[in-house]
Design a protein around this motif. Sequence first.
Motif, PDB file in Angstrom:
ATOM      1  N   ALA A 287      -5.839   4.618 -44.872  1.00 47.75           N
ATOM      2  CA  ALA A 287      -5.952   4.373 -43.438  1.00 47.75           C
ATOM      3  C   ALA A 287      -5.886   5.653 -42.625  1.00 47.75           C
ATOM      4  CB  ALA A 287      -4.849   3.414 -42.991  1.00 47.75           C
ATOM      5  N   THR A 288      -5.110   6.623 -43.075  1.00 47.50           N
ATOM      6  CA  THR A 288      -5.000   7.900 -42.369  1.00 47.50           C
ATOM      7  C   THR A 288      -5.646   9.027 -43.170  1.00 47.50           C
ATOM      8  OG1 THR A 288      -2.793   8.189 -43.320  1.00 47.50           O
ATOM      9  CG2 THR A 288      -2.916   7.255 -41.112  1.00 47.50           C
ATOM     10  N   GLY A 289      -6.558   8.661 -44.051  1.00 47.27           N
ATOM     11  CA  GLY A 289      -7.162   9.637 -44.935  1.00 47.27           C
ATOM     12  C   GLY A 289      -8.372  10.336 -44.339  1.00 47.27           C
ATOM     13  N   THR A 290      -9.027  11.126 -45.183  1.00 48.34           N
ATOM     14  CA  THR A 290     -10.197  11.902 -44.788  1.00 48.34           C
ATOM     15  C   THR A 290     -11.475  11.155 -45.152  1.00 48.34           C
ATOM     16  OG1 THR A 290     -10.476  13.053 -46.903  1.00 48.34           O
ATOM     17  CG2 THR A 290      -8.848  13.956 -45.367  1.00 48.34           C
ATOM     18  N   THR A 291     -12.562  11.542 -44.531  1.00 48.56           N
ATOM     19  CA  THR A 291     -13.845  10.934 -44.906  1.00 48.56           C
ATOM     20  C   THR A 291     -14.189  11.287 -46.352  1.00 48.56           C
ATOM     21  OG1 THR A 291     -15.031  12.846 -44.021  1.00 48.56           O
ATOM     22  CG2 THR A 291     -14.765  10.948 -42.563  1.00 48.56           C
ATOM     23  N   ALA A 292     -13.838  12.491 -46.775  1.00 45.58           N
ATOM     24  CA  ALA A 292     -14.160  12.921 -48.139  1.00 45.58           C
ATOM     25  C   ALA A 292     -13.473  12.025 -49.167  1.00 45.58           C
ATOM     26  CB  ALA A 292     -13.741  14.380 -48.337  1.00 45.58           C
ATOM     27  N   ALA A 293     -12.171  11.840 -49.019  1.00 45.97           N
ATOM     28  CA  ALA A 293     -11.439  11.013 -49.979  1.00 45.97           C
ATOM     29  C   ALA A 293     -11.853   9.549 -49.862  1.00 45.97           C
ATOM     30  CB  ALA A 293      -9.940  11.156 -49.760  1.00 45.97           C
ATOM     31  N   ASN A 294     -11.985   9.055 -48.640  1.00 50.63           N
ATOM     32  CA  ASN A 294     -12.276   7.634 -48.461  1.00 50.63           C
ATOM     33  C   ASN A 294     -13.676   7.249 -48.933  1.00 50.63           C
ATOM     34  OD1 ASN A 294      -9.780   6.865 -47.502  1.00 50.63           O
ATOM     35  ND2 ASN A 294     -10.294   7.232 -45.364  1.00 50.63           N
ATOM     36  N   ARG A 295     -14.647   8.112 -48.753  1.00 53.97           N
ATOM     37  CA  ARG A 295     -16.003   7.785 -49.205  1.00 53.97           C
ATOM     38  C   ARG A 295     -16.087   7.725 -50.730  1.00 53.97           C
ATOM     39  NH1 ARG A 295     -19.315  11.646 -44.883  1.00 53.97           N
ATOM     40  NH2 ARG A 295     -18.898  10.325 -43.042  1.00 53.97           N
ATOM     41  N   LEU A 296     -15.396   8.641 -51.391  1.00 49.92           N
ATOM     42  CA  LEU A 296     -15.433   8.608 -52.853  1.00 49.92           C
ATOM     43  C   LEU A 296     -14.563   7.494 -53.411  1.00 49.92           C
ATOM     44  CD1 LEU A 296     -16.862  11.336 -52.379  1.00 49.92           C
ATOM     45  CD2 LEU A 296     -15.791  12.119 -54.500  1.00 49.92           C
ATOM     46  N   ALA A 297     -13.445   7.203 -52.740  1.00 53.87           N
ATOM     47  CA  ALA A 297     -12.605   6.091 -53.178  1.00 53.87           C
ATOM     48  C   ALA A 297     -13.352   4.765 -53.050  1.00 53.87           C
ATOM     49  CB  ALA A 297     -11.319   6.045 -52.356  1.00 53.87           C
ATOM     50  N   ALA A 298     -14.168   4.632 -51.997  1.00 52.86           N
ATOM     51  CA  ALA A 298     -14.898   3.394 -51.771  1.00 52.86           C
ATOM     52  C   ALA A 298     -15.884   3.102 -52.900  1.00 52.86           C
ATOM     53  CB  ALA A 298     -15.632   3.457 -50.437  1.00 52.86           C
ATOM     54  N   GLU A 299     -16.452   4.154 -53.500  1.00 56.31           N
ATOM     55  CA  GLU A 299     -17.468   3.967 -54.534  1.00 56.31           C
ATOM     56  C   GLU A 299     -16.913   4.080 -55.956  1.00 56.31           C
ATOM     57  OE1 GLU A 299     -20.547   6.759 -53.774  1.00 56.31           O
ATOM     58  OE2 GLU A 299     -20.963   6.019 -51.742  1.00 56.31           O
ATOM     59  N   ALA A 300     -15.650   4.461 -56.077  1.00 53.94           N
ATOM     60  CA  ALA A 300     -15.081   4.717 -57.401  1.00 53.94           C
ATOM     61  C   ALA A 300     -15.078   3.467 -58.269  1.00 53.94           C
ATOM     62  CB  ALA A 300     -13.661   5.254 -57.257  1.00 53.94           C
ATOM     63  N   ASP A 301     -15.400   3.653 -59.555  1.00 54.68           N
ATOM     64  CA  ASP A 301     -15.344   2.519 -60.479  1.00 54.68           C
ATOM     65  C   ASP A 301     -14.021   2.480 -61.250  1.00 54.68           C
ATOM     66  OD1 ASP A 301     -16.016   4.824 -61.830  1.00 54.68           O
ATOM     67  OD2 ASP A 301     -17.648   3.945 -62.989  1.00 54.68           O
ATOM     68  N   VAL A 302     -13.306   3.607 -61.307  1.00 59.72           N
ATOM     69  CA  VAL A 302     -11.967   3.633 -61.901  1.00 59.72           C
ATOM     70  C   VAL A 302     -11.048   4.403 -60.965  1.00 59.72           C
ATOM     71  CG1 VAL A 302     -10.525   4.457 -63.790  1.00 59.72           C
ATOM     72  CG2 VAL A 302     -12.751   3.423 -64.287  1.00 59.72           C
ATOM     73  N   ILE A 303     -10.011   3.735 -60.502  1.00 59.62           N
ATOM     74  CA  ILE A 303      -8.982   4.372 -59.683  1.00 59.62           C
ATOM     75  C   ILE A 303      -7.793   4.674 -60.592  1.00 59.62           C
ATOM     76  CG2 ILE A 303      -7.364   4.092 -57.767  1.00 59.62           C
ATOM     77  CD1 ILE A 303     -10.219   4.347 -56.841  1.00 59.62           C
ATOM     78  N   ILE A 304      -7.398   5.939 -60.642  1.00 61.74           N
ATOM     79  CA  ILE A 304      -6.278   6.367 -61.470  1.00 61.74           C
ATOM     80  C   ILE A 304      -5.105   6.639 -60.536  1.00 61.74           C
ATOM     81  CG2 ILE A 304      -5.502   7.989 -63.238  1.00 61.74           C
ATOM     82  CD1 ILE A 304      -8.656   8.701 -63.410  1.00 61.74           C
ATOM     83  N   GLY A 305      -4.205   5.688 -60.415  1.00 60.04           N
ATOM     84  CA  GLY A 305      -3.041   5.848 -59.548  1.00 60.04           C
ATOM     85  C   GLY A 305      -1.917   6.529 -60.309  1.00 60.04           C
ATOM     86  N   ILE A 306      -1.437   7.644 -59.810  1.00 61.47           N
ATOM     87  CA  ILE A 306      -0.391   8.396 -60.498  1.00 61.47           C
ATOM     88  C   ILE A 306       0.829   8.481 -59.586  1.00 61.47           C
ATOM     89  CG2 ILE A 306       0.229  10.559 -61.642  1.00 61.47           C
ATOM     90  CD1 ILE A 306      -2.775  11.061 -62.003  1.00 61.47           C
ATOM     91  N   GLY A 307       1.856   7.732 -59.931  1.00 61.51           N
ATOM     92  CA  GLY A 307       3.090   7.778 -59.160  1.00 61.51           C
ATOM     93  C   GLY A 307       2.958   7.270 -57.749  1.00 61.51           C
ATOM     94  N   THR A 308       2.086   6.305 -57.515  1.00 59.99           N
ATOM     95  CA  THR A 308       1.920   5.737 -56.181  1.00 59.99           C
ATOM     96  C   THR A 308       2.327   4.274 -56.175  1.00 59.99           C
ATOM     97  OG1 THR A 308       0.352   5.248 -54.389  1.00 59.99           O
ATOM     98  CG2 THR A 308      -0.513   5.196 -56.635  1.00 59.99           C
TER      99      THR A 308
END
Length: 637
Positions: A287-308
Amino acid sequence: MTTRRMTVGQALVEFLAHQWTVDGEIRERTVPGILGIFGHGNVAGLGQALKQYNVQDPGLLPYHQARNEQAMVHQAVGFARVHRRRATLAATASVGPGAANMLTGAALATANRLPALLLPSDTFATRVADPVLQQLEHPHDTGVQVTDAFRPLSRYFDRVQRPEQLLSIALAAMRVLTDPAETGAVTIALPEDVQAEALDVPVEFLQDREWHLRRPAPERWALDAAAAAIRGAKRPFIVAGGGVIYSAAEDALRELVESTGIPVGTSQAGGGSLNWDHPQYLGGVGATGTTAANRLAAEADVIIGIGTRYSDFTTASRTAFQNPDVTFVNVNVASFDAYKHGTQLPVIADARETLVALHGALDRHRVDADYEELIALQKRQWDAVVDEALKATGAELLGQSEIIGAVQGASAHRDVVVQAAGSLPGDLHKLWRVRDPMGYHVEYAFSTMGYEIAGGLGVKRGLEAMGDDRDVIVMVGDGSYLMLHSELATAVAEGIKIIVVLIQNQGFASIGHLSETVGSQRFGTRYRYLNREASNFESGGLLTAVDLAANARSYGVDVIEIAPGADAAARLRDAVTAAKASETSTLIHVDSDPFSYAPDGEGWWDVPVAEVSELESTRSARAEYVEQRRRQRPLLG
């Protein structure tokens, strides 16, 4: 068995002084100090014990005076984060209101998964004088007291109702304080009569005891499954959370992403996991992220959450991950967080141990060239946006982005920025260029107004305890400052230097902006005189009689006031430079334009809008809300 005759208070103080956390080759005191405000509930118990040891052995468990009970816990949390959860502070308060004032701090510690030892006093266990001053009375249950409110806010709670119980309760409390998966607020309620009662304490209880932090390695099946999913991904994306910082995994993360090319976005707690200029770092996500991170997160097929823990800000209220086939690989020492979003690929293990193991398992694997080009393009574009946002515009009132730019420009690479609430966390998440793993400290799990100054003081205490002389820069809005500024007196009394940048925006800027987006037109969020005829604060004049700079000056800190003007950004930068050169605490007061916003990062946060309304602004906001909600989706693995 050799024993010593001691009061409960004396035994607890000496016990705490001999507890040690061991993390690999690092060994440090688990509780190296205690904060306290005394009243009739603890003055004869813990208060007497601390005085006795101060006379006999001043270094055993140093006492720190505080001005507010909630702020004591904030200091402990700030101290704990900078020590990567290896150490924290204890805090004691008196019966009733003193104990109740600690409740917000307890919730903050637990929400942030950060250890804090709370020692609130309780009413008489014997009930010989019933009811005592400040005792609650419930006809249906006379045993319920203020301290019972700590139960849902603590990761561990117990009450020492008899002196003999101290031994087992104290050991259990230490277990939770030093458990990476279970830590948070640890509360031992101490009835005021029991604190002063004596018992025969085994000397073994008072000797040095080591608590080794668990760093569990990933199970082979989990590691293999995670590596296979990542190898099969076209567009993998890492969400780095606070667990990366707490396990000191930033080097392991950097080595993994340099080898594989996988991009990284961070939660608020994960700030510092990579330096801002690392090629794989795309900034904050959600929600408070960047366009760079959010655009790639939106299209990602694998999200690797580390300590979140995947808060709604990190997931943009479950709109951040739009790929219909997205899969989650969740690495977390806590199974509760590892299983979130219905993942079938949980890795219940330490972040650093897992990242090292993944690096080996992904040997010679790298994302394809097209994806690397996209990562580089999005990073370049967002970096250019930030460059522009941080520049001085020459306007009479500085925008918050310009203020961040001036403060960052005068800060050193290792300085720590501290923040918690208002519009600053979102702007910092997008704009602050983190250059050190410990350089970004934003308390956003509970986002507590008033945390900043007390938390910053705790961070500085923690740094000084390690012999680290870097500066701590607290950024705080006027709304949050008014909630809790009394620990400035503590900083002055102990000669602890912090730099406070107080941004005067005449109200609650963050909620004011949010109020506009939900159609409520900033109602109740402006600092203005009451217009009695209209019965509101919207149309009265600015509250010019309130002088926050004078308030800060009254505590004895140095104050620099930045008046509005075209050169205000340059003067602010010079003020930060001067504050860094000073040996004492400095508060810099600067006026800002609350209507100047940071660049949009294309994130969204779900705040419901009234379904029906007589206000056109609310009806319009509802239509936009309904449209945004269409992007929400269940996350099922």
